[in-house]
Structure formats: structure tokens, C-alpha cells
Design a protein around this motif. Structure first.
Motif, PDB file in Angstrom:
ATOM      1  N   MET A   1       0.843  -1.201   0.000  1.00  0.00           N
ATOM      2  CA  MET A   1       0.000   0.000   0.000  1.00  0.00           C
ATOM      3  C   MET A   1       0.875   1.246   0.000  1.00  0.00           C
ATOM      4  O   MET A   1       1.866   1.301   0.708  1.00  0.00           O
ATOM      5  CB  MET A   1      -0.903  -0.023   1.236  1.00  0.00           C
ATOM      6  CG  MET A   1      -2.083   0.918   1.134  1.00  0.00           C
ATOM      7  SD  MET A   1      -3.079   0.931   2.639  1.00  0.00           S
ATOM      8  CE  MET A   1      -2.465   2.414   3.429  1.00  0.00           C
ATOM      9  N   SER A   2       0.512   2.190  -0.818  1.00  0.00           N
ATOM     10  CA  SER A   2       1.296   3.432  -0.854  1.00  0.00           C
ATOM     11  C   SER A   2       1.089   4.198   0.442  1.00  0.00           C
ATOM     12  O   SER A   2       0.089   4.018   1.132  1.00  0.00           O
ATOM     13  CB  SER A   2       0.857   4.288  -2.039  1.00  0.00           C
ATOM     14  OG  SER A   2      -0.516   4.617  -1.921  1.00  0.00           O
ATOM     15  N   ASN A   3       2.068   5.025   0.788  1.00  0.00           N
ATOM     16  CA  ASN A   3       1.942   5.757   2.042  1.00  0.00           C
ATOM     17  C   ASN A   3       1.431   7.177   1.825  1.00  0.00           C
ATOM     18  O   ASN A   3       1.738   8.075   2.569  1.00  0.00           O
ATOM     19  CB  ASN A   3       3.274   5.758   2.797  1.00  0.00           C
ATOM     20  CG  ASN A   3       4.316   6.573   2.069  1.00  0.00           C
ATOM     21  OD1 ASN A   3       4.173   6.832   0.871  1.00  0.00           O
ATOM     22  ND2 ASN A   3       5.351   6.982   2.779  1.00  0.00           N
ATOM     23  N   TYR A   4       0.658   7.345   0.751  1.00  0.00           N
ATOM     24  CA  TYR A   4       0.017   8.641   0.548  1.00  0.00           C
ATOM     25  C   TYR A   4      -1.287   8.456  -0.213  1.00  0.00           C
ATOM     26  O   TYR A   4      -1.528   7.408  -0.821  1.00  0.00           O
ATOM     27  CB  TYR A   4       0.939   9.599  -0.214  1.00  0.00           C
ATOM     28  CG  TYR A   4       1.208   9.193  -1.640  1.00  0.00           C
ATOM     29  CD1 TYR A   4       2.301   8.409  -1.962  1.00  0.00           C
ATOM     30  CD2 TYR A   4       0.353   9.602  -2.665  1.00  0.00           C
ATOM     31  CE1 TYR A   4       2.547   8.019  -3.270  1.00  0.00           C
ATOM     32  CE2 TYR A   4       0.589   9.226  -3.979  1.00  0.00           C
ATOM     33  CZ  TYR A   4       1.683   8.431  -4.277  1.00  0.00           C
ATOM     34  OH  TYR A   4       1.915   8.056  -5.568  1.00  0.00           O
ATOM     35  N   ASN A   5      -2.149   9.439  -0.143  1.00  0.00           N
ATOM     36  CA  ASN A   5      -3.362   9.524  -0.959  1.00  0.00           C
ATOM     37  C   ASN A   5      -3.339  10.851  -1.695  1.00  0.00           C
ATOM     38  O   ASN A   5      -2.748  11.817  -1.212  1.00  0.00           O
ATOM     39  CB  ASN A   5      -4.620   9.507  -0.076  1.00  0.00           C
ATOM     40  CG  ASN A   5      -4.887   8.155   0.528  1.00  0.00           C
ATOM     41  OD1 ASN A   5      -4.668   7.127  -0.104  1.00  0.00           O
ATOM     42  ND2 ASN A   5      -5.371   8.155   1.767  1.00  0.00           N
TER      43      ASN A   5
END
Ligand code: ZN
Length: 118
Positions: A1-5
């Protein structure tokens, strides 16, 4: 999962701020705000919405645009009720008499609402 949105605000990329400017030369773009998951503030349950929105304006724009769909997730078809006990309570208070320049005692009433825990 990426650590940003990316901010989910539908108009986020149109807001004119320095922090949104990307690109080199004269032709640049305003880009949606990137939200990193590195803040204790955003990990608090109460503020988790700010993992998805850069601020209240973007949150409210999103709600306005998708209100019908959001309400359809959990429609409220009847009123909810919380059982309570209501007690009227008399207590001595004061009102100010500007003619005599004195505090005058009187019996006031306050309503106390308490949860009716079964
Ligand atoms: Zn935004």
C-alpha cells in the motif's frame, strides 16, 4: 500500500496556491494535494478523514458532489431516540438591579438531563 493519498476534493486541483504548482518553465499545472500518512493527527480516529482530504473545503466539496450516494450507504428512515431522565432543579441565583445597583437573589430553575442507563 502506498503511504500517501491524493486529496479526494473534486476541485482541489483548481485552487490557486503555491503548494499546488508543479512543472518547469512557464507552462505549469495546479496539482491535487498529496497527503502523506505520517501524522499522528491523521491517525486519530476523529481526524482520519484528513487522510483523504487536504482540508475542510475539499471534504465539503466531495460531500456536496456525492451527497446522494453517501446518504444511500446508510439512509435514516426513522428517528433515533436516546432514553433520558429529566429533572427540574431549583437553585438560588442572582439578577442585577440597575436601579438599586445591587444583586438581588431569586430562585431559578434549571433542567438537568441525564442518560437513562439500563
Ligand atoms: Zn484538497
Amino acid at each position: 500500500m502506498s503511504n500517501y493519498n491524493w486529496c479526494h476534493g473534486p476541485e482541489c486541483h483548481t485552487t490557486q496556491t503555491q503548494s499546488r504548482i508543479r512543472g518547469s518553465g512557464r507552462d505549469k499545472v495546479l496539482r491535487t494535494i498529496k497527503i502523506k500518512h505520517d501524522s499522528n493527527y491523521r491517525s486519530h480516529e476523529r481526524y482520519q478523514m484528513f487522510n483523504y482530504f487536504c482540508g475542510q473545503n475539499c471534504l465539503m466539496d466531495f460531500i456536496r458532489e456525492h451527497l446522494t450516494s453517501i446518504i444511500a450507504i446508510a439512509p435514516r428512515r426513522e428517528a433515533l431516540e436516546t432514553p433520558i431522565k429529566v429533572e427540574k432543579e431549583k437553585y438560588e441565583s442572582y439578577r442585577y438591579n440597575y436601579t438599586t445597583d445591587k444583586r438581588v437573589p431569586y430562585m431559578a430553575t434549571r433542567t438537568r438531563i441525564s442518560k437513562n442507563n439500563p
